[in-house]
Each structure stands twice: as structure tokens, then as C-alpha cells.
Scaffold this motif. Sequence first.
Motif, mmCIF file in Angstrom:
data_model
loop_
_atom_site.group_PDB
_atom_site.id
_atom_site.type_symbol
_atom_site.label_atom_id
_atom_site.label_comp_id
_atom_site.label_asym_id
_atom_site.label_seq_id
_atom_site.Cartn_x
_atom_site.Cartn_y
_atom_site.Cartn_z
ATOM 1 N N GLY A 73 0.664 -1.320 0.065
ATOM 2 C CA GLY A 73 -0.022 -0.149 -0.186
ATOM 3 C C GLY A 73 0.906 1.453 -0.480
ATOM 4 N N LEU A 74 1.468 1.218 0.835
ATOM 5 C CA LEU A 74 3.152 2.453 1.058
ATOM 6 C C LEU A 74 3.390 2.507 -0.799
ATOM 7 C CD1 LEU A 74 4.718 1.954 4.328
ATOM 8 C CD2 LEU A 74 3.275 3.631 3.808
ATOM 9 N N ALA A 75 4.347 1.609 -0.950
ATOM 10 C CA ALA A 75 4.324 1.303 -2.485
ATOM 11 C C ALA A 75 3.816 2.217 -3.445
ATOM 12 C CB ALA A 75 5.414 0.669 -2.883
ATOM 13 N N LEU A 76 2.532 1.172 -3.483
ATOM 14 C CA LEU A 76 1.205 2.417 -4.616
ATOM 15 C C LEU A 76 1.021 3.509 -4.494
ATOM 16 C CD1 LEU A 76 -0.662 -0.818 -4.260
ATOM 17 C CD2 LEU A 76 0.219 -0.326 -6.275
ATOM 18 N N HIS A 77 1.694 3.665 -3.615
ATOM 19 C CA HIS A 77 0.628 5.356 -3.105
ATOM 20 C C HIS A 77 1.779 6.373 -3.051
ATOM 21 C CE1 HIS A 77 -2.555 3.869 -1.878
ATOM 22 N NE2 HIS A 77 -3.309 4.534 -2.551
ATOM 23 N N CYS A 103 -7.344 0.184 -10.868
ATOM 24 C CA CYS A 103 -7.767 0.202 -9.668
ATOM 25 C C CYS A 103 -7.350 1.582 -8.655
ATOM 26 C CB CYS A 103 -9.031 -1.134 -9.677
ATOM 27 S SG CYS A 103 -7.741 -1.723 -8.587
ATOM 28 N N LEU A 104 -6.711 1.613 -8.848
ATOM 29 C CA LEU A 104 -6.225 2.051 -7.475
ATOM 30 C C LEU A 104 -6.522 3.429 -6.663
ATOM 31 C CD1 LEU A 104 -3.852 1.455 -5.359
ATOM 32 C CD2 LEU A 104 -2.782 3.419 -7.261
ATOM 33 N N LYS A 105 -7.552 4.220 -7.328
ATOM 34 C CA LYS A 105 -8.093 4.992 -7.491
ATOM 35 C C LYS A 105 -8.876 5.342 -7.120
ATOM 36 C CE LYS A 105 -10.581 5.115 -11.573
ATOM 37 N NZ LYS A 105 -10.235 5.332 -13.718
ATOM 38 N N TYR A 106 -9.694 3.720 -6.581
ATOM 39 C CA TYR A 106 -10.754 3.468 -5.692
ATOM 40 C C TYR A 106 -10.266 3.404 -4.597
ATOM 41 C CZ TYR A 106 -13.116 3.360 -10.167
ATOM 42 O OH TYR A 106 -13.456 3.620 -11.704
ATOM 43 N N TYR A 107 -9.474 3.248 -4.251
ATOM 44 C CA TYR A 107 -8.452 2.826 -2.686
ATOM 45 C C TYR A 107 -8.066 3.967 -1.692
ATOM 46 C CZ TYR A 107 -9.105 -1.815 -3.825
ATOM 47 O OH TYR A 107 -9.429 -2.978 -4.285
ATOM 48 N N SER A 108 -8.398 4.424 -0.549
ATOM 49 C CA SER A 108 -8.194 4.777 0.104
ATOM 50 C C SER A 108 -6.152 6.093 -0.123
ATOM 51 C CB SER A 108 -7.904 5.429 0.876
ATOM 52 O OG SER A 108 -7.741 4.303 2.132
ATOM 53 N N ARG A 109 -6.330 6.891 -0.351
ATOM 54 C CA ARG A 109 -4.681 7.248 0.323
ATOM 55 C C ARG A 109 -4.106 7.483 1.447
ATOM 56 N NH1 ARG A 109 -1.505 9.428 -4.009
ATOM 57 N NH2 ARG A 109 -2.320 8.777 -6.256
#
Length: 134
Positions: free
Chosen positions: A8-12, A128-134
Motif C-alpha cells: 500500500g505504501l509503495a502503490l502510493h 483500480c488504485l484510484k478507488y482505494y484510499s490514500r
Amino acid sequence: TFNNYFIGLALHDRDVTVFGDGKQLRNALYVDDAVEALILATQSEQAVGQTFFAAHDVHSSVAQVAEATVEHIGAGRVKYVAWPKDRKAVEIGDAVISNAKIKRTLGWLPKHDLKSGLIKTRDYYSTCLKYYSR
């Protein structure tokens, strides 16, 4: 587990923080392999009343998992920091888990290594990352 937190950290594109030198051993298993183990266990009489560890054959250090995550997700940075006192007090050291029983009893084998699991994860979230919270 820490794996999904690192991902999650890397994706963001954030820092993936490793406490200390990160040499403690852990086991990373791709979700499809875990699901396959569960399904196989539900379909086998030999599994009734048994406990199995669906774990990968390879144990990697926390630092290796962090570095591989940043490399294969393609974002983020690994940042090594000193152990916070409250975290160091509960650190368990190495977590070495054997999958010998599930392999022997059910014939289950993990199909994805750390790299392929991270790449499949990256490919999924790229849509679909835009649908997950930052």
C-alpha cells in the motif's frame, strides 16, 4: 501482515519504513496460493481435524521484502529507521514456518514467488488504485 502494508505504501509512492536492519525472517505468500490451499483443504477427507500452514518455501528478510516491493511495484522508497521502543519490545524475531505437512498431506505447493506475486498485485492495482484510499 506487513506485506500488504508495504504494498500500500509503495502503490502510493510513499516511504516503506523498515525498523533496524530488517534482517528478521518472514514468509510471503501470494493470495491465490492461500486460497488454493483453503479450497484444497475443504475438498480432502485427510484435512478433517488437521491444522496446516500454507506458507511459501522461501523465507525472506523484512528488508528483502521491502526492497522487492519497491522494485516490483515500481514506486516508493525503502527507508531504514531505528526501532521505536514500543515496537522493539514486541518484535518476535524470525518467524520461520514450515509447509511440509500441507505438502505431504494434500500435495499443495505454492505457485507464486515474491516477485511474481508483487507483479500480479501491481498489475491489478494499476487498473483500480484510484478507488482505494490514500
